[in-house]
Motif scaffolding. Structure first.
Motif, mmCIF file in Angstrom:
data_model
loop_
_atom_site.group_PDB
_atom_site.id
_atom_site.type_symbol
_atom_site.label_atom_id
_atom_site.label_comp_id
_atom_site.label_asym_id
_atom_site.label_seq_id
_atom_site.Cartn_x
_atom_site.Cartn_y
_atom_site.Cartn_z
ATOM 1 N N UNK A 149 1.016 -1.303 0.014
ATOM 2 C CA UNK A 149 0.126 0.005 0.009
ATOM 3 C C UNK A 149 1.044 1.328 -0.026
ATOM 4 N N UNK A 150 0.436 2.307 -0.724
ATOM 5 C CA UNK A 150 1.322 3.621 -0.768
ATOM 6 C C UNK A 150 0.446 4.651 -0.577
ATOM 7 N N UNK A 151 0.909 5.635 0.159
ATOM 8 C CA UNK A 151 0.025 6.939 0.517
ATOM 9 C C UNK A 151 0.339 8.087 -0.560
ATOM 10 N N UNK A 152 -0.492 8.615 -1.150
ATOM 11 C CA UNK A 152 -0.329 9.637 -2.195
ATOM 12 C C UNK A 152 -0.403 10.884 -1.249
ATOM 13 N N UNK A 153 -1.024 10.928 -0.152
ATOM 14 C CA UNK A 153 -0.772 12.039 0.764
ATOM 15 C C UNK A 153 -0.788 11.544 2.205
ATOM 16 N N UNK A 154 0.047 12.473 2.906
ATOM 17 C CA UNK A 154 0.090 11.983 4.366
ATOM 18 C C UNK A 154 1.270 10.887 4.562
ATOM 19 N N UNK A 171 -10.551 6.797 -3.800
ATOM 20 C CA UNK A 171 -12.219 6.641 -4.252
ATOM 21 C C UNK A 171 -12.995 7.087 -2.932
ATOM 22 N N UNK A 172 -12.695 6.527 -1.653
ATOM 23 C CA UNK A 172 -13.524 6.492 -0.552
ATOM 24 C C UNK A 172 -13.557 8.222 -0.158
ATOM 25 N N UNK A 196 -8.133 12.279 8.997
ATOM 26 C CA UNK A 196 -7.540 11.602 7.745
ATOM 27 C C UNK A 196 -6.109 11.835 7.967
ATOM 28 N N UNK A 197 -5.244 10.905 8.059
ATOM 29 C CA UNK A 197 -3.923 10.880 8.337
ATOM 30 C C UNK A 197 -3.156 10.642 7.199
ATOM 31 N N UNK A 198 -3.694 9.688 6.090
ATOM 32 C CA UNK A 198 -2.924 9.385 5.129
ATOM 33 C C UNK A 198 -4.176 9.023 3.892
ATOM 34 N N UNK A 199 -3.892 9.317 2.534
ATOM 35 C CA UNK A 199 -4.861 9.024 1.669
ATOM 36 C C UNK A 199 -3.920 7.982 0.754
ATOM 37 N N UNK A 200 -4.820 6.979 0.569
ATOM 38 C CA UNK A 200 -3.890 5.601 -0.038
ATOM 39 C C UNK A 200 -4.709 5.600 -1.674
ATOM 40 N N UNK A 201 -3.813 5.069 -2.411
ATOM 41 C CA UNK A 201 -4.249 4.583 -3.558
ATOM 42 C C UNK A 201 -5.356 3.592 -3.792
#
Length: 370
Positions: A149-154, A171-172, A196-201
């Motif tokens: 899993x990769x975070x695009x933000x955070x 997406x969520x 929200x601490x991280x946004x994932x792909x």
């Protein structure tokens, strides 16, 4: 001379003029009976379209979990509880096996996860005054690294470590907040404020482990007993577990280590005489490893493959009296509270209806994954 004439005839037969004449004849034939020609051509087109769709579906099915890094080395821990003679294999196992797997030679990493709330209820949150349901998982360390899993933000690691933080897919985030740039946005869940601490792909649709949000074990939404069980497996609850083996490692040796841990567990081995007699030489629980890349086609768990497994206690003595464990004579048939407030059917009292228990413990999947 005869061979030369045959060669010239073959050239004339395959010449462009002859091909064009055949095309004209075919076109005139189609025009002579347009209705029949339409049916034939439409049937051929529909057949080709159906074949392409089926080929696409087959390709999609074979792509399940292929996005996981080095997926050939990742395995699902599954078990069959032989106390019920008709029980199927389940792609969940006692959480105590995670620590055993992590300490076994040849294992690079071991992790696990549970649905944050009962799958029939989901995690209900309030955002801008509106109630929404989330598909959420509570995950153990190494889960993100195991699935790549990769975070695009955070910062994903920080989001899973902080009690008031969580990770969400793009997406969520778009669905809940109206934007994928959701870092720092908040939601209210069960009276607790989370950020929200991280946004994932967003994971691909071809996964057997779908989710919208991830919570760490330190989250304020994780009850103390669930946190302890995820860490130790002392109560014998079942959960989803993944194991990554090292290249060249002996898979039978890893399975033997997990099987020995189950065979030596007092809670699992504490079975009444009638159950022991029915088991004969069979083990109380069989443990196996199944490749994650083949999880979608695993026929052993096909009948309980309807979504993520709900957490369940393995029959045995609960560490606290009165919790409705299998050793509690009054446990059979009652509903217990799942971690997070969901209801589940309790396992029967020892020597009770084991077959019914197997059905009640069957995980229910919403779709796939997983």
């Amino acid at each position: 001379m005869a061979r030369l004439l045959q060669f010239e005839a073959r050239i004339n037969y395959t010449s462009p003029i002859m091909t064009l004449r055949d095309f004209r004849i075919g076109w005139r034939t189609l025009l002579q009976d347009p209705a029949y020609s339409f049916v034939v051509i439409a049937g051929l087109g529909i057949g080709l379209a159906a074949a392409l769709l089926l080929l696409g579906l087959v390709r999609h099915s074979w792509q399940y979990n292929r996005h996981v890094p080095d997926v050939d080395q990742v395995y699902v821990v599954k078990q069959r509880f032989n106390v019920d003679p008709k029980t199927p294999w389940f792609d969940q196992a006692p959480l105590l096996l995670r620590a055993v797997a992590a300490g076994t030679p040849g294992v690079a990493a071991a992790t696990g996860y549970l649905p944050s709330r009962a799958e029939t209820m989901g995690l209900t949150v309030r955002i801008d005054g509106q109630l929404r349901k989330l598909d959420s998982l509570t995950v153990l360390p190494d889960f993100a690294a195991m699935l790549g899993l990769q975070a695009v933000q955070g910062d994903l690691a920080s989001a899973l470590d902080k009690p008031d933080s969580f990770a969400i897919t793009e997406e969520a985030a778009q669905r809940l907040f109206g934007t994928a740039n959701a870092l720092g946005k908040t939601m209210l869940a069960e009276g607790k404020l989370l950020r929200v601490g991280a946004v994932l792909r967003t994971p691909p649709a071809s996964t057997t482990i779908p989710f919208e949000t991830l919570l760490g074990t330190a989250s304020v939404l994780v009850e103390k007993e669930v946190r302890e069980e995820l860490a130790t497996g002392a109560r014998g609850w079942w959960g989803k577990m993944l194991v990554r083996v090292q290249p060249g490692a002996s898979l039978p040796a890893v399975m033997d280590a997990l099987q020995r841990a189950v065979d030596s567990n007092p809670a699992l081995q504490d079975q009444p005489p009638e159950v022991r007699q029915r088991l004969g030489r069979r083990k109380v629980m069989d443990v196996a490893l199944a490749p994650l890349k083949d999880a979608y086609f695993d026929q052993d768990v096909a009948q309980n493959f309807r979504g993520r497994a709900r957490p369940a206690r393995a029959p045995g003595r609960d560490s606290r009296p009165g919790r409705g464990g299998a050793a509690d004579p009054g446990a059979g048939g009652r509903e217990l509270r799942e971690p997070g407030g969901g209801a589940r059917a309790a396992p029967p009292a020892r020597g009770g209806d084991a077959q019914g228990a197997g059905r009640r413990r069957a995980p229910h999947r919403a779709a796939v994954a997983g």
